[in-house]
Every structure is written in structure tokens, then in C-alpha cells.
Write an enzyme that holds these catalytic residues in place. Structure first.
Site, PDB file in Angstrom:
ATOM      1  N   ASP A 218      38.267 -43.164 -44.080  1.00 38.53           N
ATOM      2  CA  ASP A 218      39.016 -42.222 -44.897  1.00 38.53           C
ATOM      3  C   ASP A 218      38.874 -42.697 -46.342  1.00 38.53           C
ATOM      4  O   ASP A 218      39.340 -43.795 -46.691  1.00 38.53           O
ATOM      5  CB  ASP A 218      40.481 -42.222 -44.469  1.00 38.53           C
ATOM      6  CG  ASP A 218      41.361 -41.315 -45.333  1.00 38.53           C
ATOM      7  OD1 ASP A 218      40.887 -40.788 -46.357  1.00 38.53           O
ATOM      8  OD2 ASP A 218      42.547 -41.151 -44.984  1.00 38.53           O
ATOM      9  N   VAL A 219      38.249 -41.908 -47.181  1.00 39.60           N
ATOM     10  CA  VAL A 219      37.951 -42.354 -48.549  1.00 39.60           C
ATOM     11  C   VAL A 219      39.205 -42.541 -49.391  1.00 39.60           C
ATOM     12  O   VAL A 219      39.141 -43.127 -50.476  1.00 39.60           O
ATOM     13  CB  VAL A 219      36.983 -41.387 -49.268  1.00 39.60           C
ATOM     14  CG1 VAL A 219      35.638 -41.344 -48.560  1.00 39.60           C
ATOM     15  CG2 VAL A 219      37.585 -39.991 -49.420  1.00 39.60           C
TER      16      VAL A 219
ATOM     17  N   LYS B 111      37.951 -30.897 -59.129  1.00 44.06           N
ATOM     18  CA  LYS B 111      36.576 -31.084 -59.593  1.00 44.06           C
ATOM     19  C   LYS B 111      36.491 -31.197 -61.114  1.00 44.06           C
ATOM     20  O   LYS B 111      35.622 -31.902 -61.641  1.00 44.06           O
ATOM     21  CB  LYS B 111      35.690 -29.954 -59.067  1.00 44.06           C
ATOM     22  CG  LYS B 111      35.482 -29.979 -57.557  1.00 44.06           C
ATOM     23  CD  LYS B 111      34.894 -31.305 -57.075  1.00 44.06           C
ATOM     24  CE  LYS B 111      34.489 -31.256 -55.604  1.00 44.06           C
ATOM     25  NZ  LYS B 111      33.924 -32.537 -55.122  1.00 44.06           N
TER      26      LYS B 111
ATOM     27  N   TYR C 192      40.965 -27.028 -55.549  1.00 48.21           N
ATOM     28  CA  TYR C 192      39.580 -27.491 -55.624  1.00 48.21           C
ATOM     29  C   TYR C 192      39.087 -27.519 -57.068  1.00 48.21           C
ATOM     30  O   TYR C 192      38.474 -28.489 -57.513  1.00 48.21           O
ATOM     31  CB  TYR C 192      38.713 -26.573 -54.766  1.00 48.21           C
ATOM     32  CG  TYR C 192      37.283 -27.036 -54.602  1.00 48.21           C
ATOM     33  CD1 TYR C 192      36.986 -28.136 -53.801  1.00 48.21           C
ATOM     34  CD2 TYR C 192      36.231 -26.357 -55.212  1.00 48.21           C
ATOM     35  CE1 TYR C 192      35.672 -28.556 -53.625  1.00 48.21           C
ATOM     36  CE2 TYR C 192      34.921 -26.763 -55.039  1.00 48.21           C
ATOM     37  CZ  TYR C 192      34.645 -27.869 -54.247  1.00 48.21           C
ATOM     38  OH  TYR C 192      33.344 -28.277 -54.074  1.00 48.21           O
TER      39      TYR C 192
ATOM     40  N   ASN D 163      30.474 -38.517 -53.011  1.00 44.19           N
ATOM     41  CA  ASN D 163      30.210 -37.146 -52.583  1.00 44.19           C
ATOM     42  C   ASN D 163      31.342 -36.523 -51.773  1.00 44.19           C
ATOM     43  O   ASN D 163      31.407 -35.303 -51.642  1.00 44.19           O
ATOM     44  CB  ASN D 163      28.916 -37.147 -51.753  1.00 44.19           C
ATOM     45  CG  ASN D 163      28.662 -35.833 -51.053  1.00 44.19           C
ATOM     46  OD1 ASN D 163      28.347 -34.827 -51.684  1.00 44.19           O
ATOM     47  ND2 ASN D 163      28.813 -35.826 -49.733  1.00 44.19           N
TER      48      ASN D 163
END
Length: 252
Positions: free
Chosen positions: A51-52, A148, A144, A78
Site C-alpha cells: 500500500d503506497v 494531480k 482526482y 505511478n
């Protein structure tokens, strides 16, 4: 031989990056939360389920990477999730937080861990997967888009801080990419707008000069270029691979 670490590297854009770097002769280490997808990766790749957003797991990964590889040449930050599709007033706060955590906090934790390794070597490339949503506002995509945009800010700061150590940082901003994740976005947006998946697809495609979605391999090829000596003075850049987005508001 480059040592390359790719988050969310077992499928989609990340898998295309891993394949492209391996084909270019790199040593590849992929992390992903999807155990089944990791099982499809070549045996010669290093693979970890992770899990990042888990700080302890990231620290453990880098301790093992340091012991096994000694250093890291390329980080492809990524990992990302699409987040909820809804008007701002209908966005669930938990969905917003999760979207920001995976897209932004995950990139931060991996950059934070990679920086000392790259500084010691006085070289390195960090490639962030952002999005054209990080260049424009997108209706129904507030979590999102916000995440970003923030990834691009993180990249710009990393480029400034790490440049004196020979380390470059850049963001790739894919447009609409063929594949399961975009299919999910199309389905959710069609439901929210009371129309069809094909109508939403056509709307997204009509907003680009090339009237087409891109493919994961197009993003991967840009990543390999940005990690190469051919891009040795390319840093701090937001690079769209999107067929030229003209209008980020999909027509239905």
C-alpha cells in the site's frame, strides 16, 4: 544497467512502463496492491505487494532495496486511483481523502525515500504520473483533479531541491488512456449524466486534436525517454501525452 522502481507496476500504465524499461535492459522492481496482477509479472522482476500510503511499508521496501541493489536510478511514482465521479456537493469526503492519499501522499512517500539514495549517487530521475486533470479542471472529477495538480507541485519542488545533486524530476500527464480504469470512469460518468458509455467516450475523444485516446505504451515510452541521457537537461517539466487536449469538458 538502470535500477528502476515502479509503483502500481503490475498493470495498466505501470506495467507498460515496467515492460518498456525491462526491454531497454533495466533491472525492474514493481510494487502493487494487487497480488493477482503481481503474479502475472515476469519472475526475474522484483515484486512486492504494498500500500503506497503505508509509511512503514515504504520504509521497509527501501531498506530491502538498498540492501539488494545498493542504489536507485529511476523512480516512477505511478500509483493512483480515479476517485469518485460526482459533482462537488455530492463528493464523499472519505473518497476524496483516499484519492488524495494514493495519488499524492504515495508519490510523496516514495520521493522522500528515494531522494537520499539518489543524492548519495549524485544522479537519478523521478517520473511522476500525473494527468491532464492536473492541468485543467474536470467536471465531476474534483478529487482526482485536485490530487494531480498537487502531484505537479510536488514534482516542481523536487526538481528544484534535487537538481543540484544531478537528480531530475518530471511529470507525465496522460490524457484518456485505453484500459480498465478509464472504462470505469466512462461508466460512472455515463450513469451520473444519464447517458451511454459510448457518448462519454466520444466526448472525451472529441476534446483532443487527434480525436483519440492514448495507449499505456505511449506513456511508457515517454518515461523511458525521461529516464535516459537523451533527456539529461529535461527537468521540472509537465509533459502531456494526450493527443493535445483542446477542451477538458467532455461533450455528451
Amino acid at each position: 544497467m538502470q535500477n528502476v522502481l515502479i509503483t502500481a507496476g503490475a498493470s495498466g500504465i505501470g506495467r507498460a512502463m515496467a515492460d518498456a524499461f525491462a526491454e531497454a535492459g533495466a533491472r525492474v522492481w514493481v510494487v502493487d496492491s494487487d497480488a493477482e496482477a503481481l503474479g502475472t509479472c515476469p519472475q526475474e522482476w522484483r515484486r512486492d505487494r504494498l500500500d503506497v500510503t503505508d509509511e512503514a511499508s515504504v520504509a521497509d521496501l527501501f531498506a530491502r532495496l538498498r540492501a539488494e541493489w545498493g542504489g536507485l536510478d529511476v523512480l516512477c511514482a505511478n500509483a493512483g486511483v480515479a476517485g469518485p465521479t460526482a459533482l462537488i456537493e455530492d463528493q464523499p469526503p472519505d473518497g476524496f481523502r483516499r484519492c488524495v492519499a494514493v495519488n499524492l501522499e504515495g508519490a510523496f512517500l516514495f520521493t522522500r525515500a528515494a531522494a537520499p539514495l539518489m543524492k548519495a549517487a549524485k544522479r537519478g530521475a523521478i517520473i511522476f504520473t500525473s494527468s491532464t486533470a492536473g492541468m485543467f479542471g474536470y467536471p465531476n472529477r474534483a478529487p482526482y483533479s485536485a490530487a494531480k495538480w498537487a502531484v505537479n507541485g510536488l514534482m516542481k519542488t523536487a526538481a528544484m531541491e534535487l537538481g543540484p545533486f544531478g537528480i531530475r524530476a518530471n511529470s507525465i500527464c496522460p490524457g484518456s488512456v485505453e484500459g480498465p480504469r478509464m472504462e470505469g470512469v466512462l461508466a460512472r460518468e455515463a450513469a451520473a449524466k444519464g447517458t451511454t458509455r459510448d457518448a462519454i467516450y466520444a466526448g472525451y475523444a472529441s476534446g483532443t486534436s487527434m480525436r483519440s485516446f492514448v495507449e499505456a505504451k505511449d506513456i511508457a515510452q515517454m518515461a523511458v525517454f525521461l529516464a535516459s541521457d537523451a533527456a539529461r537537461f529535461v527537468s521540472g517539466q509537465i509533459i502531456a501525452v494526450d493527443g493535445h487536449t483542446e477542451n477538458p469538458d467532455p461533450k455528451v
